[in-house]
Design an enzyme around this catalytic site. Structure first.
Site, PDB file in Angstrom:
ATOM      1  N   GLY A 148      35.368  29.075  52.983  1.00 35.16           N
ATOM      2  CA  GLY A 148      35.717  30.101  52.855  1.00 35.16           C
ATOM      3  C   GLY A 148      35.307  31.161  51.348  1.00 35.16           C
ATOM      4  O   GLY A 148      35.456  30.666  50.926  1.00 35.16           O
TER       5      GLY A 148
ATOM      6  N   SER B 110      38.824  26.928  54.152  1.00 31.54           N
ATOM      7  CA  SER B 110      37.061  26.103  54.627  1.00 31.54           C
ATOM      8  C   SER B 110      36.900  25.470  55.668  1.00 31.54           C
ATOM      9  O   SER B 110      38.688  24.753  56.040  1.00 31.54           O
ATOM     10  CB  SER B 110      36.844  25.480  52.836  1.00 31.54           C
TER      11      SER B 110
ATOM     12  N   HIS C 213      29.518  32.013  44.014  1.00 30.84           N
ATOM     13  CA  HIS C 213      29.376  30.452  44.040  1.00 30.84           C
ATOM     14  C   HIS C 213      30.981  30.161  43.544  1.00 30.84           C
ATOM     15  O   HIS C 213      31.214  31.352  42.648  1.00 30.84           O
ATOM     16  CB  HIS C 213      28.947  29.936  42.903  1.00 30.84           C
TER      17      HIS C 213
ATOM     18  N   MET D 192      37.549  32.976  49.046  1.00 34.43           N
ATOM     19  CA  MET D 192      38.360  32.682  47.864  1.00 34.43           C
ATOM     20  C   MET D 192      39.522  32.926  48.433  1.00 34.43           C
ATOM     21  O   MET D 192      40.262  33.751  49.168  1.00 34.43           O
ATOM     22  CB  MET D 192      38.069  33.298  46.313  1.00 34.43           C
TER      23      MET D 192
ATOM     24  N   HIS E 198      26.781  29.608  57.952  1.00 36.02           N
ATOM     25  CA  HIS E 198      27.279  29.011  56.739  1.00 36.02           C
ATOM     26  C   HIS E 198      28.204  29.969  56.101  1.00 36.02           C
ATOM     27  O   HIS E 198      28.557  28.991  54.955  1.00 36.02           O
ATOM     28  CB  HIS E 198      26.116  30.005  55.956  1.00 36.02           C
TER      29      HIS E 198
ATOM     30  N   ASP F 271      18.444  32.773  46.389  1.00 30.43           N
ATOM     31  CA  ASP F 271      18.703  31.758  46.054  1.00 30.43           C
ATOM     32  C   ASP F 271      18.314  30.785  46.809  1.00 30.43           C
ATOM     33  O   ASP F 271      19.120  29.717  48.098  1.00 30.43           O
ATOM     34  CB  ASP F 271      20.557  31.665  45.960  1.00 30.43           C
TER      35      ASP F 271
ATOM     36  N   HIS G 246      29.872  24.933  45.569  1.00 26.47           N
ATOM     37  CA  HIS G 246      29.132  26.037  45.821  1.00 26.47           C
ATOM     38  C   HIS G 246      28.039  26.708  44.488  1.00 26.47           C
ATOM     39  O   HIS G 246      28.791  27.171  43.808  1.00 26.47           O
ATOM     40  CB  HIS G 246      29.537  27.018  47.293  1.00 26.47           C
TER      41      HIS G 246
END
Lengths: 477, 139
Positions: A375, A381, A202, A377, A400, A95, A233
């Site tokens: 972060g 973050s 994502h 789910m 990351h 990706d 994301h």
């Protein structure tokens, strides 16, 4: 710790030359005692394997979210000499330019409390999940534009504000893009997926800034406590995945052609300046640009939702920053006390340029680059800032994200998607996904704790904490 | 159909076992579909779409990589969920006929996107009982 790995500091570890045969430089990684418990031997071996590649400079690095990946470990960073060195899709990943961006709104938590319609509207506005098709009218020309000029193309086509571009790494596109190096197959996968979120890890998340650690930096970035933000994301979708697949095949052959001895087939590579290396770099940059355009289109869709539900004009929802975390780039770094251009691979790692770097927005020059760490789910973050320490120690790189600790099959067995959604709802986090599996796959406890990962990079000085954001709503594919 | 999922932290690792090499290719096609679309019941066979795949490889591993990469391309771009693969391997060449149904969000939304087929841990071997393959799908 694994036999043969040497502790160099509280959070710094070295994998000495000789850990695997053929290492040209040592390996180095950052890890706390708590994260050490979940370190995989395979990931350390991959870190050591990267150190065998021709032209690698200083050391093969990994961030505290290190885990077993493809070729390079996830969390891996390595810089290569432009003449002697190689470029490898294994150092970028499938990706290409998977990345994160953060938008700030003028809303406060009270404005969004209980507003499930906000998440529902986002879910309607952003195509999400397996088989979701783009709402854009894409043709070959549009695709070329996205691949050549990335976020700039999207903004010029009306999907965003000019000010967004200066808040993107590379100002939203890499000039090295070469659309001729992108196959017809990759194009076919790219056309129907422009502006789609994808699946897996994502997401689009509505978050609230819950804690500010560095008021000066937060103010400069445009963040205040209690503020509602939107995090996106995603990456280059099928286009980037196909570019990786196509060029792995080409580079498998060039590995033999250039007599490069590899400990692992996944590290297939070519000299950076060779025709094969140049073609991969051009196709990778085109994919990276497509990803930036993609996040820009999704940004526009998200702004439209805020405009419709809260009557907020797009201009009042600025982009804080957009970072790439799967990419190779030509950057200037100091190696052996001399400034030189090198090719930095970041595979599940974020650029974290410090104060004074010419590549960061001028108004943030004294602060450092905003670093956005999603972060998993339901977990916080973080926004951090780049540091001089990162420039000195990690080619301007940091972690990351959280990094998985549990496989998807284990996750599904452990707890159902429905139970997770209910548990998150009790914490005030509303989740929308196309199916239960998409939720259980990404359950909070399948990841390393994001707070511990960022604590390590903060204390190691390769980036510094600015703010914590807690989720209130998530859409995922 | 004979495949099982092995532990892998970030991606999906599959082991397939079959009496024949062709069976391995066919089983891994099923595995790829199940990962992407979840478990679903195939519809009646007369409405199936047929796709042909021809690939070659330097060895069995690269043949498998090239074949599954092509299946992934066809399923994603064509919006076709394959329910059967008739595979013939001759030396380093493969010819397959794939039978699929049109992607239907109501029935095929139980999985996760596969980004690519990985060379990571890709292995095909045979023993007295037939063939065993292990492969990682990057998700």
């Amino acid at each position: 710790m694994l036999a043969g790995v040497v502790q160099k500091g509280e959070l710094e570890w070295e994998v000495p030359i000789g850990f695997v045969p053929g290492m040209r430089v040592p390996g180095k990684f950052y890890l706390s005692a708590r994260l050490e418990e979940i370190l995989e031997e395979g990931a350390v071996r991959q870190l050591a394997n990267v150190a065998t590649l021709p032209g690698i400079l200083c050391c093969s690095l990994a961030m505290p979210d290190i885990h077993w990946g493809y070729g390079f470990p996830i969390g891996g960073v390595a810089a290569f000499d432009l003449t002697e060195g190689v470029i490898s899709p294994g150092g970028v990943g499938f990706d290409i330019n998977c990345g994160v961006r953060l938008l700030a709104t003028p809303l406060g938590q009270r404005d969004v409390a209980g507003r499930r319609d906000l998440i529902d509207a986002m879910y309607q506005a952003v195509p999400t999940g397996v088989g979701a098709k783009s709402s854009l009218r894409m043709d070959a020309k549009t695709l070329d534009g996205m691949m050549m000029k990335g976020a700039r193309y999207a903004v010029e086509a009306g999907y965003g504000l000019p000010g967004d571009l200066v808040r993107c790494e590379e100002n939203g596109f890499m000039k090295a893009a070469d659309v001729k190096a992108v196959s017809g197959k990759a194009r076919q996968r790219g056309v129907p997926q422009g502006g789609t979120l994808g699946s897996g890890n994502h997401f689009l998340e509505i978050q609230v800034v819950r804690e500010i650690y560095d008021p000066e930096a937060a103010k400069a970035f445009g963040l205040a406590e209690g503020q509602v933000c939107c995090m996106i994301h995603c990456g280059s979708r099928g286009l980037g995945h196909q570019v990786c697949t196509d060029h792995i095949k080409i580079l498998e052959e060039s590995t033999r052609k250039y007599h490069i001895r590899l400990p692992d087939r996944q590290l297939a590579c070519a000299p950076i300046g060779s025709p094969e290396g140049t073609a991969y770099f051009g196709a990778m940059a085109a994919s990276a640009n497509y990803a930036w355009a993609n996040r820009q289109v999704i940004t526009h869709a998200a702004r439209n939702v805020f405009k419709k539900l809260f009557r907020i004009p797009h201009e009042e929802i600025p982009l804080i920053y957009d970072v790439a975390h799967n990419v190779a780039k030509i950057e200037e770094h100091t190696v052996d006390k001399k400034k030189r251009m090198v090719c930095v691979h970041r595979k599940g790692a974020t650029r974290a340029f410090g104060p004074g770097c010419p590549d960061i927005p001028a108004d943030l020059s004294s602060i450092g680059q905003p670093v956005i760490i999603p972060g998993s789910m339901g977990t916080p973050s973080f926004v951090l800032k780049g540091t001089r320490g990162a420039m000195e120690k990690t080619f301007g790189s940091t972690c990351h994200g959280a990094g998985r600790v549990m496989s998807r099959s284990q996750a599904k067995k452990k707890i159902s998607g429905k139970e997770i959604a209910e548990s998150l709802a009790r914490q005030g986090i509303y989740v929308r996904a196309p199916n239960e599996a998409a939720i259980s796959d990404e359950a909070p406890d399948v990841y390393k704790p994001s707070s511990e990962v960022v604590r390590v990079v903060h204390e190691a000085g390769i980036s510094r904490l600015v703010a914590r954001l807690d989720p209130v709503g998530v859409i995922k594919g | 159909m004979s495949f099982s999922e092995l532990p892998h932290t970030a991606d999906v690792r599959i082991r397939a076992r079959s009496e024949t090499l062709e069976g391995i290719f066919s089983d891994l096609t099923d595995a790829l579909m199940q990962v992407m679309y979840g478990k679903f019941t195939a519809i009646r066979s007369e409405t199936l779409v047929v796709k042909e795949v021809r690939v070659s490889g330097d060895d069995t591993a690269s043949l498998l990589f090239n074949y599954l990469s092509e299946v992934l391309f066809l399923t994603e771009v064509g919006g076709i969920v394959f329910v059967r693969a008739d595979v013939r391997v001759t030396g380093n060449k493969l010819h397959a006929r794939l039978f699929g149904e049109v992607f239907d969000p109501a029935r095929h939304s139980g999985g996760t996107e596969v980004k690519g087929i990985s060379y990571s841990g890709l292995e095909v071997r045979n023993d007295a009982n037939g063939y065993i393959a292990e492969i990682v799908f990057d998700v």
